[in-house]
Structures are given as C-alpha cells and as structure tokens.
Design a protein around this motif. Structure first.
Motif: not given
Ligand SMILES: Cc1cc2nc3c(=O)[nH]c(=O)nc-3n(C[C@H](O)[C@H](O)[C@H](O)COP(=O)(O)O)c2cc1C
Length: 210
Positions: A97-101, A107-111
């Motif tokens: 949801r973070l990546a979409t919003a 891949s940018a939020v995986e860490g």
C-alpha cells in the motif's frame, strides 16, 4: 482562551449520556477519519475500532464493564482493539500500500519492510501486543480531541473485563484484543460531573525543564 483549550476544558469523562440523542453520520465520519490519521509506529496502524451497534450486544458488554451505563446509553460505542500479532504478511500488505500510495516500485520499500520484520522478530508475543496497545491509545487521543472539537461527549474507559469483551465480540479469532472503550454521544443534563472542576497538575510540575 485559545479555541483548542476551550474545547478541551469543555470535555470531560461523561458518566451519564442522554440516551435520546444521536451523533449524526457526518460527525461520526469526521471522528473516524481523525482516528485514521493517528500516528503509529512505522505507520502500521496495528489497531481496529469495533463500532458496536447491536443493543443486545451492548447490554452484554455493559455487564462485562461492571454495569457502567455509558456502554448502553451513549449514541455510539467504539471499542478500540489492539492487534495481538504483527505477521510478515501484514507488513508486506502495508509495504504494497505504501508503494502504491507513493508511486514507488516495491523494491524501493523492501528494506523498510525488512527493518520492521527484523524488529518484530526480536519481540515475544506479549511485547508485540503491548507495542500495538500503545498505538491504540494514540488513536484514542484523536477520538477524544475530535469529539471535543465537534462538541460531542465521550468517556474513555478501561473499566471492563477485556477477556469477556474479546469473547462477546469474537475478537480473538480476528487477532484482536479489546484495549480501551470510548462511547460517544451527548451528556445528560443530570450528569453532575459535567460541572466538576478540572484537577490537573500545574505546567511546571508536568513539564521538567533540563
Ligand atoms: C485510559 C482511561 C481509562 C478510564 N476508565 C474509565 C472508566 O472505566 N470509567 C469512567 O467513568 N471513567 C474512566 N476514565 C476517565 C478518567 O477517570 C478521567 O478522564 C479523569 O478522571 C480526568 O477527568 P476528565 O477526563 O473528566 O477531565 C478513564 C480515562 C482514561 C484515559
């Protein structure tokens, strides 16, 4: 006096609600949206709010809350529940949801997701529930302040048997536990506590300057 302080002085933990007065849908939605905007650790929102509308269920809950009349007499009954776990799937859903919003590749939020999962891994079940409960109280704070702003009365309540609440509302199956209850509505004219003076520590005791 500042508008906000006037409202916060006006509010009090309502003991007697007027059972004939209902909070309107629009005000209720503003209150719910205020809770939605509460800050939570990492933004995980590890709580849910059960709105109990069934009068029979509210009668049962009143018995589990030592007969406190606010449970049945208030216009709406909100039971703030903490999640009892924090699964990797829940974190993954949040990351999606973070990546979409924010229009980011996953891949940018995986860490970030791995950081959260790593912290959760180091906690036992009781610590996770306690962590989630702390977030739930921040949401309660929003609920209380939003109510005051809208001239709606509220009573935060911990005086209830959480195990019985969990059972009556079927919360365990949903991975939730009742944490704090907050009925809203309008004060009864007979509630003497409405006029009681506030008892608060002076600022210089509450705030410690170092
Ligand atoms: C976490 C929490 C639990 C509370 N539990 C109850 C309760 O079970 N019943 C009740 O009548 N008031 C309850 N109160 C209300 C407090 O007694 C009240 O907020 C406090 O005495 C300050 O008074 P005021 O809120 O009217 O200014 C609770 C308040 C909080 C924040």
């Amino acid at each position: 006096m500042h508008h906000l302080l006037e409202k916060l002085n006006w509010r009090y933990a309502t003991k007697q609600f007027d059972p004939n007065k209902q909070v309107g849908d629009q005000d209720l939605e503003i209150m719910q949206r205020s809770v939605r905007l509460a800050a939570t650790s990492y933004g995980l929102q590890p709580f849910r709010v059960v709105m109990v509308n069934d009068p029979e269920v509210r009668e049962q809950l009143k018995s589990a809350a030592y007969g406190q009349s606010q449970i049945t007499d208030a216009s709406h009954l909100a039971v703030f529940c903490a999640k009892t776990d924090m699964s990797p799937e829940y974190v993954d859903d949040y990351m999606a949801r973070l990546a979409t919003a924010r229009n980011l590749p996953i891949s940018a939020v995986e860490g970030f997701g791995n950081t959260i999962k790593g912290q959760v891994d180091s906690m036992d079940a009781a610590t996770i529930t306690a962590w989630n409960k702390r977030q739930t109280y921040i949401a309660l704070g929003h609920w209380l302040i939003a109510a005051a702003e809208l001239h709606i009365d509220c009573c935060p309540m911990e005086g209830f048997d959480a195990e019985k609440f969990d059972e009556i509302l079927g919360l365990k199956e949903q991975g939730l536990t009742a944490t704090v209850v907050a009925p809203i509505g309008y004060r009864s004219e007979e509630d003497a506590m409405a006029k009681a003076a506030k008892v608060r520590l002076p600022l210089e005791k509450l705030f410690i300057n170092k």
